[in-house]
Design an enzyme around this catalytic site. Sequence first.
Site, PDB file in Angstrom:
ATOM      1  N   LYS A 179      41.352  38.016  39.064  1.00  0.00           N
ATOM      2  CA  LYS A 179      40.094  37.268  39.223  1.00  0.00           C
ATOM      3  C   LYS A 179      39.139  38.232  39.927  1.00  0.00           C
ATOM      4  O   LYS A 179      39.293  38.551  41.088  1.00  0.00           O
ATOM      5  CB  LYS A 179      40.329  36.016  40.064  1.00  0.00           C
ATOM      6  CG  LYS A 179      39.384  34.866  39.774  1.00  0.00           C
ATOM      7  CD  LYS A 179      37.927  35.165  40.040  1.00  0.00           C
ATOM      8  CE  LYS A 179      37.526  34.856  41.464  1.00  0.00           C
ATOM      9  NZ  LYS A 179      36.177  35.346  41.805  1.00  0.00           N
ATOM     10  N   SER A 233      38.542  36.630  52.703  1.00  0.00           N
ATOM     11  CA  SER A 233      38.331  36.130  54.061  1.00  0.00           C
ATOM     12  C   SER A 233      39.516  35.289  54.536  1.00  0.00           C
ATOM     13  O   SER A 233      40.260  34.723  53.728  1.00  0.00           O
ATOM     14  CB  SER A 233      37.064  35.283  54.091  1.00  0.00           C
ATOM     15  OG  SER A 233      37.223  34.168  53.231  1.00  0.00           O
ATOM     16  N   GLU A 254      45.804  39.520  52.294  1.00  0.00           N
ATOM     17  CA  GLU A 254      45.174  40.632  53.020  1.00  0.00           C
ATOM     18  C   GLU A 254      43.811  40.133  53.452  1.00  0.00           C
ATOM     19  O   GLU A 254      42.882  40.045  52.650  1.00  0.00           O
ATOM     20  CB  GLU A 254      45.052  41.861  52.101  1.00  0.00           C
ATOM     21  CG  GLU A 254      46.375  42.364  51.530  1.00  0.00           C
ATOM     22  CD  GLU A 254      47.308  42.949  52.589  1.00  0.00           C
ATOM     23  OE1 GLU A 254      46.836  43.293  53.696  1.00  0.00           O
ATOM     24  OE2 GLU A 254      48.512  43.042  52.325  1.00  0.00           O
ATOM     25  N   CYS A 288      37.269  45.407  55.847  1.00  0.00           N
ATOM     26  CA  CYS A 288      38.157  44.587  56.679  1.00  0.00           C
ATOM     27  C   CYS A 288      38.547  45.395  57.907  1.00  0.00           C
ATOM     28  O   CYS A 288      38.831  44.845  58.964  1.00  0.00           O
ATOM     29  CB  CYS A 288      39.386  44.192  55.884  1.00  0.00           C
ATOM     30  SG  CYS A 288      40.211  45.594  55.119  1.00  0.00           S
ATOM     31  N   GLN A 333      25.279  36.505  52.570  1.00  0.00           N
ATOM     32  CA  GLN A 333      26.006  37.272  53.579  1.00  0.00           C
ATOM     33  C   GLN A 333      25.035  37.767  54.664  1.00  0.00           C
ATOM     34  O   GLN A 333      25.322  37.690  55.861  1.00  0.00           O
ATOM     35  CB  GLN A 333      26.685  38.448  52.845  1.00  0.00           C
ATOM     36  CG  GLN A 333      27.291  39.523  53.692  1.00  0.00           C
ATOM     37  CD  GLN A 333      28.581  39.055  54.318  1.00  0.00           C
ATOM     38  OE1 GLN A 333      29.054  37.959  54.049  1.00  0.00           O
ATOM     39  NE2 GLN A 333      29.121  39.864  55.185  1.00  0.00           N
ATOM     40  N   GLU A 387      34.685  37.448  62.360  1.00  0.00           N
ATOM     41  CA  GLU A 387      34.350  38.608  61.525  1.00  0.00           C
ATOM     42  C   GLU A 387      32.988  38.382  60.872  1.00  0.00           C
ATOM     43  O   GLU A 387      32.741  37.328  60.291  1.00  0.00           O
ATOM     44  CB  GLU A 387      35.418  38.780  60.440  1.00  0.00           C
ATOM     45  CG  GLU A 387      35.203  40.014  59.591  1.00  0.00           C
ATOM     46  CD  GLU A 387      36.111  40.053  58.369  1.00  0.00           C
ATOM     47  OE1 GLU A 387      36.302  39.000  57.747  1.00  0.00           O
ATOM     48  OE2 GLU A 387      36.622  41.134  58.054  1.00  0.00           O
TER      49      GLU A 387
HETATM   50  P1  NAD Z   1      35.994  35.556  50.112  1.00  0.00           P
HETATM   51  O1  NAD Z   1      37.226  35.058  50.756  1.00  0.00           O
HETATM   52  O2  NAD Z   1      34.783  34.705  50.147  1.00  0.00           O
HETATM   53  O3  NAD Z   1      36.261  35.877  48.556  1.00  0.00           O
HETATM   54  C1  NAD Z   1      37.291  36.732  48.152  1.00  0.00           C
HETATM   55  C2  NAD Z   1      37.724  36.344  46.746  1.00  0.00           C
HETATM   56  O4  NAD Z   1      38.261  35.040  46.778  1.00  0.00           O
HETATM   57  C3  NAD Z   1      36.588  36.306  45.718  1.00  0.00           C
HETATM   58  O5  NAD Z   1      37.036  36.808  44.494  1.00  0.00           O
HETATM   59  C4  NAD Z   1      36.288  34.818  45.599  1.00  0.00           C
HETATM   60  O6  NAD Z   1      35.736  34.470  44.371  1.00  0.00           O
HETATM   61  C5  NAD Z   1      37.664  34.233  45.773  1.00  0.00           C
HETATM   62  N1  NAD Z   1      37.684  32.839  46.236  1.00  0.00           N
HETATM   63  C6  NAD Z   1      36.750  32.177  46.964  1.00  0.00           C
HETATM   64  N2  NAD Z   1      37.126  30.898  47.163  1.00  0.00           N
HETATM   65  C7  NAD Z   1      38.330  30.745  46.554  1.00  0.00           C
HETATM   66  C8  NAD Z   1      39.247  29.667  46.433  1.00  0.00           C
HETATM   67  N3  NAD Z   1      38.980  28.462  46.963  1.00  0.00           N
HETATM   68  N4  NAD Z   1      40.393  29.881  45.768  1.00  0.00           N
HETATM   69  C9  NAD Z   1      40.686  31.091  45.229  1.00  0.00           C
HETATM   70  N5  NAD Z   1      39.848  32.152  45.315  1.00  0.00           N
HETATM   71  C10 NAD Z   1      38.688  31.991  45.975  1.00  0.00           C
HETATM   72  O7  NAD Z   1      35.736  36.970  50.778  1.00  0.00           O
HETATM   73  P2  NAD Z   1      34.492  37.942  50.611  1.00  0.00           P
HETATM   74  O8  NAD Z   1      33.424  37.517  51.530  1.00  0.00           O
HETATM   75  O9  NAD Z   1      34.191  38.129  49.189  1.00  0.00           O
HETATM   76  O10 NAD Z   1      35.166  39.296  51.137  1.00  0.00           O
HETATM   77  C11 NAD Z   1      35.173  39.663  52.448  1.00  0.00           C
HETATM   78  C12 NAD Z   1      36.478  39.358  53.145  1.00  0.00           C
HETATM   79  O11 NAD Z   1      37.539  40.083  52.538  1.00  0.00           O
HETATM   80  C13 NAD Z   1      36.451  39.810  54.588  1.00  0.00           C
HETATM   81  O12 NAD Z   1      37.044  38.815  55.374  1.00  0.00           O
HETATM   82  C14 NAD Z   1      37.278  41.071  54.594  1.00  0.00           C
HETATM   83  O13 NAD Z   1      37.843  41.387  55.846  1.00  0.00           O
HETATM   84  C15 NAD Z   1      38.304  40.732  53.566  1.00  0.00           C
HETATM   85  N6  NAD Z   1      38.958  41.933  53.052  1.00  0.00           N
HETATM   86  C16 NAD Z   1      40.251  42.194  53.457  1.00  0.00           C
HETATM   87  C17 NAD Z   1      40.895  43.353  53.064  1.00  0.00           C
HETATM   88  C18 NAD Z   1      42.297  43.649  53.512  1.00  0.00           C
HETATM   89  O14 NAD Z   1      42.960  44.506  52.889  1.00  0.00           O
HETATM   90  N7  NAD Z   1      42.807  43.012  54.549  1.00  0.00           N
HETATM   91  C19 NAD Z   1      40.236  44.261  52.226  1.00  0.00           C
HETATM   92  C20 NAD Z   1      38.930  43.962  51.815  1.00  0.00           C
HETATM   93  C21 NAD Z   1      38.309  42.797  52.240  1.00  0.00           C
END
Ligand code: NAD
Length: 490
Positions: A179, A233, A254, A288, A333, A387
């Site tokens: 996805k 997130s 993650e 992250c 954001q 965060e």
């Molecule tokens: P997000 O959680 O809003 O979205 C991430 C993904 O999840 C997107 O593809 C989104 O479409 C999908 N998503 C959203 N709601 C969903 C649901 N209800 N069910 C299934 N999928 C869903 O995060 P973001 O704002 O796009 O990204 C930033 C976050 O990602 C930050 O918290 C960052 O720290 C984290 N991140 C973590 C790592 C790691 O390796 N730990 C790496 C990169 C980013």
Amino acid sequence: MIPDFIPATVPNWINGEQVKALSSEAFDKLSPHSGGKLYRVSRSGEDDVELAIQVAVGAQTGWAALTPVQRGEVLHDIAQLMRRYRQDIAAVVALETGMSFGAAMGETGAAIAQGEFMAGEGRRFYGRTTTSATPYKYASTVRQPMGVAGLIIAANTPIANVAWKVFPALICGNAAILKAAEDTPATAWLFGRIAHEAGLPRGVLNIIQGHGEEAGAPLVANAGVDVVSFTGSTAVGRLVAAKAGARLAKVSLELGGKNPLVVCDDADLDNAVTWTLLAAFSNAGQRCAAASRIIVFEAVYDQFRDRLVERTGGLSIGPDDADDLGPVINEKQLNNMLAAIEKAKEAGASVTIGGHRLDDEAHAPGFYMAPTIIENAHPRDEISVTELFGPITCLYRVRDFAEALHMANASPYGLTAAIHTRSIHRATEFAQKVQAGVAVVNGGTHGSEPHMPFGGLKQSGNGSREPGTEALDVYSELKDIYINSDPGLL
Ligand code: NAD
């Protein structure tokens, strides 16, 4: 400029074909740099996900029947083709994220390295042979595919995020449904095109475009998905864990971080300032592993702060290679960050530099946040424990090592951490005692490598590690094999 190979509406990849969402609906992808529309993106829903899962289930058996070495050869071909198309990939990454082309080339190089590393795992793919309590009985373990992997990713480093999940999922013999992040659809789409051109069999990798609740949630809920791997997130990670947990599916999370970088009184201050700038502001803080809590010994606080503020003021902001950081990914954001800063000010924190959207002619149309340093926030204030995922960092004053370590650990997150010191004793103690999945001495809080496990404690994840060989544990099942021989039949 939009590369002419990107379709006007970015489609899904299902069964090796580019298809629009069954509903024919689409949404706009905007440029973080200009705020203008780049292209449309297929708005997939549950039906598209269901179709992709059926296709993946059908394709998985044939893929799993190849030996890991043969699968590794296909992954190797994908990585080689990524190298040939590296400039195209980087152009798309830069366009969609607003990062510079140079930074996007670096990220693409890391994604290729990930592919090459995982391709090589096909020739290792180790199990264990061990002893048995019973004579003439032999014990060993082998790795077996899970089945279908549901992969959900964030937009911040889009091609690296694709590579971190797809390559290990495939080498283990799974079919996958990725996805894509809604803010970086064409990066995932281009990866799909390259994978198919390199010879990945149809249906082994399917890519779904769309919003999280509409296209991500059905993937997590569907019983046809055997392992869910999510990067995003902590808030959404909780939802994913609950939904996948309800059907007892394996889940790798993650998640976010609020990563501390400690500056001791014996640190090389210039080096500490350089790494703080990179860890807090590169990729516009959208990591992250960004350093968002800078914990500084009282004795050097003013000196460190003054140098940091001066160099922050000199950062160049824009989409070019000469710039230090670009825009954030979208306006929502940006507005979240501005609101968080206002709340922090109301709670008594002060903005030392930045704290606002860039509204000059060059930046106003885009989603540009000024690199921001905040002081006088209490370690328990919302801004200290939440965060923000942008170019915002907070400075904290501590008396000594013990207080610094305590503050570093007083966080709901535990992803990465760094310390700047010349003392082997402080470095060793910090590396041992800091509650984080990654500890760095005299560097940034970021910079993980493809062959190393990455992941966090507490609310930064659920204990899994990707990539490294540890990613194989996410995407495979271990099977014990016992063989009994009969000496009477020799
Ligand atoms: P997000 O959680 O809003 O979205 C991430 C993904 O999840 C997107 O593809 C989104 O479409 C999908 N998503 C959203 N709601 C969903 C649901 N209800 N069910 C299934 N999928 C869903 O995060 P973001 O704002 O796009 O990204 C930033 C976050 O990602 C930050 O918290 C960052 O720290 C984290 N991140 C973590 C790592 C790691 O390796 N730990 C790496 C990169 C980013």
